[in-house]
Design a protein around this motif. Structure first.
Motif, mmCIF file in Angstrom:
data_model
loop_
_atom_site.group_PDB
_atom_site.id
_atom_site.type_symbol
_atom_site.label_atom_id
_atom_site.label_comp_id
_atom_site.label_asym_id
_atom_site.label_seq_id
_atom_site.Cartn_x
_atom_site.Cartn_y
_atom_site.Cartn_z
ATOM 1 N N SER A 61 -4.467 -1.291 -8.298
ATOM 2 C CA SER A 61 -4.741 -1.317 -9.742
ATOM 3 C C SER A 61 -3.639 -0.649 -10.549
ATOM 4 O O SER A 61 -3.436 -0.966 -11.724
ATOM 5 C CB SER A 61 -6.083 -0.628 -10.028
ATOM 6 O OG SER A 61 -7.136 -1.292 -9.364
ATOM 7 N N GLU A 62 -2.906 0.252 -9.904
ATOM 8 C CA GLU A 62 -1.828 0.966 -10.597
ATOM 9 C C GLU A 62 -0.550 0.140 -10.678
ATOM 10 O O GLU A 62 0.159 0.170 -11.691
ATOM 11 C CB GLU A 62 -1.531 2.282 -9.871
ATOM 12 C CG GLU A 62 -0.413 3.100 -10.503
ATOM 13 C CD GLU A 62 -0.052 4.325 -9.677
ATOM 14 O OE1 GLU A 62 0.586 4.143 -8.621
ATOM 15 O OE2 GLU A 62 -0.408 5.434 -10.081
ATOM 16 N N ILE A 63 -0.263 -0.640 -9.625
ATOM 17 C CA ILE A 63 1.048 -1.282 -9.576
ATOM 18 C C ILE A 63 1.066 -2.737 -10.038
ATOM 19 O O ILE A 63 2.073 -3.199 -10.579
ATOM 20 C CB ILE A 63 1.671 -1.192 -8.166
ATOM 21 C CG1 ILE A 63 0.850 -1.965 -7.131
ATOM 22 C CG2 ILE A 63 1.854 0.254 -7.749
ATOM 23 C CD1 ILE A 63 1.515 -2.037 -5.756
ATOM 24 N N LYS B 210 -6.701 1.636 -3.687
ATOM 25 C CA LYS B 210 -6.772 1.989 -5.100
ATOM 26 C C LYS B 210 -5.436 1.838 -5.819
ATOM 27 O O LYS B 210 -5.393 1.629 -7.034
ATOM 28 C CB LYS B 210 -7.287 3.429 -5.253
ATOM 29 C CG LYS B 210 -8.672 3.668 -4.666
ATOM 30 C CD LYS B 210 -9.728 2.771 -5.306
ATOM 31 C CE LYS B 210 -11.115 3.061 -4.747
ATOM 32 N NZ LYS B 210 -12.140 2.137 -5.279
ATOM 33 N N ASN B 211 -4.321 1.948 -5.080
ATOM 34 C CA ASN B 211 -3.022 1.872 -5.749
ATOM 35 C C ASN B 211 -2.724 0.464 -6.261
ATOM 36 O O ASN B 211 -1.844 0.278 -7.102
ATOM 37 C CB ASN B 211 -1.904 2.320 -4.814
ATOM 38 C CG ASN B 211 -1.658 1.351 -3.672
ATOM 39 O OD1 ASN B 211 -2.613 0.902 -3.036
ATOM 40 N ND2 ASN B 211 -0.410 1.022 -3.412
ATOM 41 N N ASN C 94 4.105 3.098 -5.100
ATOM 42 C CA ASN C 94 3.416 3.636 -6.275
ATOM 43 C C ASN C 94 4.161 3.168 -7.522
ATOM 44 O O ASN C 94 5.160 2.435 -7.432
ATOM 45 C CB ASN C 94 3.287 5.164 -6.218
ATOM 46 C CG ASN C 94 4.639 5.854 -6.176
ATOM 47 O OD1 ASN C 94 5.600 5.427 -6.824
ATOM 48 N ND2 ASN C 94 4.731 6.941 -5.425
ATOM 49 N N LYS C 95 3.678 3.579 -8.664
ATOM 50 C CA LYS C 95 4.232 3.087 -9.934
ATOM 51 C C LYS C 95 5.720 3.383 -10.068
ATOM 52 O O LYS C 95 6.513 2.542 -10.522
ATOM 53 C CB LYS C 95 3.449 3.737 -11.085
ATOM 54 C CG LYS C 95 3.725 3.151 -12.447
ATOM 55 C CD LYS C 95 2.781 3.759 -13.479
ATOM 56 C CE LYS C 95 3.014 3.151 -14.851
ATOM 57 N NZ LYS C 95 2.071 3.722 -15.854
ATOM 58 N N SER D 12 -8.834 -4.460 -4.038
ATOM 59 C CA SER D 12 -8.482 -3.243 -4.766
ATOM 60 C C SER D 12 -9.528 -2.154 -4.565
ATOM 61 O O SER D 12 -9.271 -0.975 -4.818
ATOM 62 C CB SER D 12 -8.336 -3.549 -6.268
ATOM 63 O OG SER D 12 -9.563 -3.998 -6.819
ATOM 64 N N GLN E 109 0.813 -1.216 0.000
ATOM 65 C CA GLN E 109 0.000 0.000 0.000
ATOM 66 C C GLN E 109 0.844 1.262 0.000
ATOM 67 O O GLN E 109 0.343 2.346 -0.297
ATOM 68 C CB GLN E 109 -0.988 0.001 1.173
ATOM 69 C CG GLN E 109 -0.368 0.137 2.554
ATOM 70 C CD GLN E 109 -0.147 -1.190 3.221
ATOM 71 O OE1 GLN E 109 0.329 -2.114 2.560
ATOM 72 N NE2 GLN E 109 -0.483 -1.311 4.489
ATOM 73 N N SER E 110 2.138 1.133 0.347
ATOM 74 C CA SER E 110 3.021 2.305 0.356
ATOM 75 C C SER E 110 3.782 2.475 -0.961
ATOM 76 O O SER E 110 4.532 3.427 -1.124
ATOM 77 C CB SER E 110 4.031 2.190 1.516
ATOM 78 O OG SER E 110 3.347 2.111 2.752
#
Length: 205
Positions: free
Chosen positions: A40-42, A37-38, A9-10, A33, A6-7
């Motif tokens: 779905s990004e990673i 929300k992150n 990002n992309k 997810s 959760q910490s």
């Protein structure tokens, strides 16, 4: 191997992949997810991605469904356990509402013991001011020192009935579910999706 992350990002994942070019990157989501929300990004950046949430796997073909699991099985006999129910959990936003409801329902049927963890007394004060479900709660109702996992399992193993309250919007099964299975406890859960698992038995769940 990244679990939840959760910490992250992309940009964090891309930097790792740049520095470890010959490594395989594996991702495992132990939360939905819909709550983080992150995710779905990673997760598309990984070579393999797994999720404990079957709905997430159905909504995205890149996710493989892999429920949580356990590697121990040393529960005492059911007949030797306390004929009491146990609420043993970390309090997160939205959970006290369900705890209050289930406490009212169950106390007339079976004695209920609670071990409710909050990160600090400041967190308690924040919830007390912002969450109406904390209106009747007192600071002494919570513990503020995290117990070891070994001691947590020892405590759970003493009870016949374990109460499970997952986060709102979560459909995957919590680790508390599998701890109860491994330790020969019956489980009371607000997660209706447990009915679709092959071990479901309404005499025990």
């Amino acid at each position: 191997l990244v679990i939840l992350g959760q910490s992250f990002n992309k940009s964090h994942i891309l930097k790792l992949k740049k520095n470890f070019k010959h490594s395989e990157f594996v991702y495992y989501a132990r939360d939905s997810s819909r709550n983080f929300k992150n995710i779905s990004e990673i997760f598309p950046l990984f070579d393999r991605s797994y999720t404990f949430d079957e709905i997430d796997s159905k909504n995205n073909n890149n996710f493989k469904f892999l429920p949580l699991f356990y590697s121990y099985n040393n529960g005492s006999e059911f007949s030797d356990k306390k004929k009491r129910a146990l609420l043993f959990m970390t309090i997160k936003k939205g959970k006290m509402e369900y705890i209050n409801k289930i406490s009212k329902c169950i106390n007339d049927i079976i004695p209920l013991d609670k071990t409710l963890f909050l990160q600090s007394r400041l967190v308690f004060l924040y919830y007390k001011l912002t969450d109406s479900s904390f209106r009747n709660c007192k600071m002494k109702d919570f513990v503020y020192k995290r117990t070891s996992y070994k001691n947590a399992l020892k405590t759970i193993n003493e009870y016949k009935f374990i109460i499970d309250i997952p986060m709102k919007n979560q459909t995957g099964l919590t680790i508390r579910t599998f701890e109860a299975l491994a330790l020969n406890c019956k489980i009371i859960t607000s997660n209706q999706y447990i009915k679709f698992y092959d071990f479901y038995n309404q005499d025990n769940i």
